[in-house]
Scaffold this motif. Structure first.
Motif, short mmCIF file in Angstrom:
data_model
loop_
_atom_site.label_atom_id
_atom_site.label_comp_id
_atom_site.label_asym_id
_atom_site.label_seq_id
_atom_site.Cartn_x
_atom_site.Cartn_y
_atom_site.Cartn_z
N LEU A 65 18.32 21.88 -47.26
CA LEU A 65 17.55 22.15 -48.47
C LEU A 65 16.25 21.35 -48.49
O LEU A 65 15.22 21.83 -48.97
CB LEU A 65 18.37 21.87 -49.72
CG LEU A 65 19.53 22.83 -49.98
CD1 LEU A 65 20.39 22.34 -51.13
CD2 LEU A 65 19.01 24.24 -50.25
N GLY A 69 12.58 22.93 -48.62
CA GLY A 69 11.62 22.44 -49.60
C GLY A 69 10.18 22.57 -49.17
O GLY A 69 9.27 22.55 -50.00
N LEU A 75 13.02 22.20 -54.43
CA LEU A 75 14.26 21.73 -53.80
C LEU A 75 14.15 20.31 -53.26
O LEU A 75 15.16 19.67 -52.98
CB LEU A 75 14.66 22.67 -52.67
CG LEU A 75 15.03 24.10 -53.06
CD1 LEU A 75 15.26 24.95 -51.82
CD2 LEU A 75 16.25 24.10 -53.95
N SER A 79 17.24 17.35 -53.40
CA SER A 79 17.78 17.14 -52.05
C SER A 79 17.63 15.68 -51.63
O SER A 79 18.58 15.06 -51.16
CB SER A 79 17.06 18.03 -51.03
OG SER A 79 17.21 19.37 -51.36
#
Length: 121
Positions: A65, A69, A75, A79
């Protein structure tokens, strides 16, 4: 600053992939206790096998993730924060079993880079 953020994300994700996918069953100088692989390491910490699977899944998912991003910036913060929390847990496990500080160095570096990512976002 953007280059630093990009580098930190790549280093964190690559580090997690290295430990959990490439070196999972191999000895390293950073394994907790006298462990020769990830299963033995979690056993040294007194943790059950299901916990190893859960932590591994979370770390790989969060690393993935983090890289996603780059395309979905929303995200990055969750994360990196999740990885930071898992690294705090890793550090606590090393302390719990009395590992020398050198064995905690990778987790400490990953924590620092994850926090850098958090604070840069």
């Amino acid at each position: 600053m953007e280059i630093l953020s990009i580098a930190a994300k790549i280093i964190v994700a690559a580090g997690i992939y290295n430990v959990w996918l490439l070196r999972f069953g191999k000895p390293t100088p950073y394994r907790g206790g006298d462990a020769k692989n990830m299963e033995e390491e979690f056993a040294a910490y007194g943790l059950p096998a299901w916990m190893m699977k859960a932590v591994g899944f979370l770390k790989i998912a969060l690393a993935t993730l983090l890289l996603i991003g780059f395309m979905e910036p929303g995200l990055v913060l969750p994360s990196a924060a999740g990885i930071a929390l898992l690294m705090v847990g890793a550090l606590m496990m090393h302390v719990k079993i009395g590992d020398p500080p050198m064995r905690s160095l990778p987790a400490l570096i990953m924590l620092g880079l994850s926090l850098l990512i958090v604070f840069m976002n």
